[in-house]
Design an enzyme around this catalytic site. Sequence first.
Site, PDB file in Angstrom:
ATOM      1  N   LYS A 127      58.172  34.749  40.224  1.00 59.31           N
ATOM      2  CA  LYS A 127      56.945  35.433  39.796  1.00 59.31           C
ATOM      3  C   LYS A 127      56.669  35.005  38.362  1.00 59.31           C
ATOM      4  O   LYS A 127      57.598  34.691  37.619  1.00 59.31           O
ATOM      5  CB  LYS A 127      57.143  36.957  39.842  1.00 59.31           C
ATOM      6  CG  LYS A 127      55.859  37.724  39.994  1.00 59.31           C
ATOM      7  CD  LYS A 127      55.372  37.775  41.427  1.00 59.31           C
ATOM      8  CE  LYS A 127      53.984  38.386  41.526  1.00 59.31           C
ATOM      9  NZ  LYS A 127      53.583  38.667  42.909  1.00 59.31           N
ATOM     10  N   ASP A 169      47.901  36.811  41.874  1.00 57.86           N
ATOM     11  CA  ASP A 169      48.366  38.207  41.907  1.00 57.86           C
ATOM     12  C   ASP A 169      47.322  38.988  41.102  1.00 57.86           C
ATOM     13  O   ASP A 169      46.183  38.502  40.954  1.00 57.86           O
ATOM     14  CB  ASP A 169      49.776  38.332  41.290  1.00 57.86           C
ATOM     15  CG  ASP A 169      50.406  39.698  41.534  1.00 57.86           C
ATOM     16  OD1 ASP A 169      50.832  39.963  42.673  1.00 57.86           O
ATOM     17  OD2 ASP A 169      50.470  40.528  40.607  1.00 57.86           O
TER      18      ASP A 169
HETATM   19  P1  NDP Z   1      43.490  42.176  41.975  1.00 61.48           P
HETATM   20  O1  NDP Z   1      43.567  41.837  40.533  1.00 61.48           O
HETATM   21  O2  NDP Z   1      42.572  41.427  42.856  1.00 61.48           O
HETATM   22  O3  NDP Z   1      43.150  43.733  42.128  1.00 61.48           O
HETATM   23  C1  NDP Z   1      43.960  44.704  41.543  1.00 61.48           C
HETATM   24  C2  NDP Z   1      43.282  46.048  41.717  1.00 61.48           C
HETATM   25  O4  NDP Z   1      44.185  47.071  41.298  1.00 61.48           O
HETATM   26  C3  NDP Z   1      42.032  46.205  40.868  1.00 61.48           C
HETATM   27  O5  NDP Z   1      41.135  47.076  41.489  1.00 61.48           O
HETATM   28  C4  NDP Z   1      42.605  46.821  39.576  1.00 61.48           C
HETATM   29  O6  NDP Z   1      41.668  47.550  38.810  1.00 61.48           O
HETATM   30  C5  NDP Z   1      43.661  47.753  40.147  1.00 61.48           C
HETATM   31  N1  NDP Z   1      44.720  47.944  39.163  1.00 61.48           N
HETATM   32  C6  NDP Z   1      45.411  46.998  38.497  1.00 61.48           C
HETATM   33  N2  NDP Z   1      46.262  47.568  37.638  1.00 61.48           N
HETATM   34  C7  NDP Z   1      46.103  48.909  37.769  1.00 61.48           C
HETATM   35  C8  NDP Z   1      46.706  50.018  37.157  1.00 61.48           C
HETATM   36  N3  NDP Z   1      47.647  49.871  36.229  1.00 61.48           N
HETATM   37  N4  NDP Z   1      46.298  51.262  37.561  1.00 61.48           N
HETATM   38  C9  NDP Z   1      45.335  51.415  38.504  1.00 61.48           C
HETATM   39  N5  NDP Z   1      44.720  50.387  39.116  1.00 61.48           N
HETATM   40  C10 NDP Z   1      45.116  49.154  38.746  1.00 61.48           C
HETATM   41  O7  NDP Z   1      45.002  42.091  42.509  1.00 61.48           O
HETATM   42  P2  NDP Z   1      45.514  41.982  44.026  1.00 61.48           P
HETATM   43  O8  NDP Z   1      44.607  42.726  44.915  1.00 61.48           O
HETATM   44  O9  NDP Z   1      45.822  40.570  44.292  1.00 61.48           O
HETATM   45  O10 NDP Z   1      46.922  42.726  43.915  1.00 61.48           O
HETATM   46  C11 NDP Z   1      47.067  44.138  44.131  1.00 61.48           C
HETATM   47  C12 NDP Z   1      48.522  44.459  44.424  1.00 61.48           C
HETATM   48  O11 NDP Z   1      48.933  43.743  45.601  1.00 61.48           O
HETATM   49  C13 NDP Z   1      49.530  44.067  43.344  1.00 61.48           C
HETATM   50  O12 NDP Z   1      50.595  44.998  43.335  1.00 61.48           O
HETATM   51  C14 NDP Z   1      50.041  42.719  43.820  1.00 61.48           C
HETATM   52  O13 NDP Z   1      51.315  42.417  43.292  1.00 61.48           O
HETATM   53  C15 NDP Z   1      50.108  42.984  45.315  1.00 61.48           C
HETATM   54  N6  NDP Z   1      50.126  41.811  46.165  1.00 61.48           N
HETATM   55  C16 NDP Z   1      49.100  40.898  46.105  1.00 61.48           C
HETATM   56  C17 NDP Z   1      49.128  39.792  46.936  1.00 61.48           C
HETATM   57  C18 NDP Z   1      47.992  38.825  47.000  1.00 61.48           C
HETATM   58  O14 NDP Z   1      47.989  38.002  47.935  1.00 61.48           O
HETATM   59  N7  NDP Z   1      47.010  38.890  46.116  1.00 61.48           N
HETATM   60  C19 NDP Z   1      50.283  39.547  47.831  1.00 61.48           C
HETATM   61  C20 NDP Z   1      51.235  40.608  47.881  1.00 61.48           C
HETATM   62  C21 NDP Z   1      51.156  41.681  47.043  1.00 61.48           C
HETATM   63  P3  NDP Z   1      41.025  46.908  37.482  1.00 61.48           P
HETATM   64  O15 NDP Z   1      39.980  45.949  37.988  1.00 61.48           O
HETATM   65  O16 NDP Z   1      40.495  48.066  36.749  1.00 61.48           O
HETATM   66  O17 NDP Z   1      42.148  46.215  36.752  1.00 61.48           O
END
Ligand code: NDP
Length: 445
Positions: A124, A164
């Site tokens: 990561k 991510d």
């Molecule tokens: P994105 O950046 O596309 O979206 C993240 C979302 O979560 C946004 O809506 C963001 O809001 C919100 N968010 C981020 N940090 C916080 C926080 N501290 N508190 C509340 N809301 C928060 O990321 P992904 O959708 O790619 O990833 C989301 C999760 O899924 C993560 O845990 C990631 O590790 C996991 N994941 C992702 C994969 C992938 O293929 N993308 C694969 C496997 C797991 P804001 O816009 O306000 O920051």
Amino acid sequence: MKVKEVLDNLKQRFPNEPEYHQAVEEVLLSIEETYNAHPEFEKQNIIERICIPDRIFSFRVTWVDDRANVKTNMAFRVQHNNAIGPYKGGIRFHESVCPSILKFLAFEQTFKNALTTLPMGGAKGGSDFNPQGKSDSEIMRFCQAYILELWRHIGPETDVPAGDIGVGGREVAYMYGMYRKLAHENTGTFTGKGLEFGGSLIRPEATGYGNIYFVMNMLKRKGINDLKGQIVAISGSGNVATYTAEKVLELGGKVVTMSDSSGYIYDPNGIDTEKLTYIFDLKNNQRGRIKEYADKYGCKYVEGQRPWVEKCTIALPSATQNEIDGHDAEMLVMNGCIAVSEGANMPSTIDAVNIFLKNKILYAPGKAANAGGVSVSGLEMSQNAMKLSWPKEEVDKRLQDIMKSIHESCVKYGTEPDGFVNYVNGANIAGFMKVAKAMMAQGVL
Ligand code: NDP
């Protein structure tokens, strides 16, 4: 192995890393009995070798903003374990990024990747760079500066990054472009690339779709074959959250919440396809906030809170780590939630997990439920190596097969005497056994 001793030792050697300690504790508690049934593991000190990353790169990234100010950020790549294949794991851009968070993610990724049936190790990376409010040119310059340092440590057979939090298709493209220029090759280092330059169909959708395929496997064991009548709470509104919602709608469920780091919306009428398209455009093209949905559709918006107090039958945390605490878990169970399946990585605290398990609801940990993303990344690597691209239907079918297989592994290793499937134990034991056996076979390294 005694879990407490191992944990105390790690805490003493790596203090101030609570997320890393939390992730390790959860896995060690699950595997303790299995590990101790194999004295040969202890003889080779597999436990410390599997908990401590192979190496960590940390470096300064220097870049120039639009007003010609020279900026610095800290950046990292944790290469955790490559016993079963090249290091593989996403890159996160978020102000909270630090060694503890990346070490927990790389540790989790190692077991998750082992579950996928594909040959991928765990890694990561990321930076404390905050992409919010940055112009496209600033994002490009930051991505290029990050790769200027990292490129020499990654490659198609050594370490393959992806996206991510804060890193989507746009950022991957900028990083891949810089990597390609510096490395003088087009062999596909990076997954989540654009379709025009080696990306795979279904990769953007894969984590969200995969989570729902996993949910369907869990529900089928209970005799439920679709999502009709299910009220679904989703957190986040990024990549994972939006494609999760899309698949829920396709299977007849009703999505009532989505969120971002500022708050959540609750739409009792359901977020339908048209409204979801609005959210997708809001987040990806306008870089807007979820509050704007409430303004447009006249529903409730709750600032600074998480959606778990709202009534739902299925909860799909898809934002970030530790976003469901013990109180949230109590609320979910009390409100009649029958399944929690984690799109995000480690979104539930240890207290929350214990409440789900105590109440024997269907609870799928992220390393099983969100493995669809890295699985299709693995399929992207295969397509790049073969210099061809598979049609959407083929990738989707393979994704469904992989999620079914992960579910079967969890059932195999996690079924308790009363028939309850402890998916946490199942995923941890299945992932651990694969990596541990590979490490044993390859000697002390
Ligand atoms: P994105 O950046 O596309 O979206 C993240 C979302 O979560 C946004 O809506 C963001 O809001 C919100 N968010 C981020 N940090 C916080 C926080 N501290 N508190 C509340 N809301 C928060 O990321 P992904 O959708 O790619 O990833 C989301 C999760 O899924 C993560 O845990 C990631 O590790 C996991 N994941 C992702 C994969 C992938 O293929 N993308 C694969 C496997 C797991 P804001 O816009 O306000 O920051």
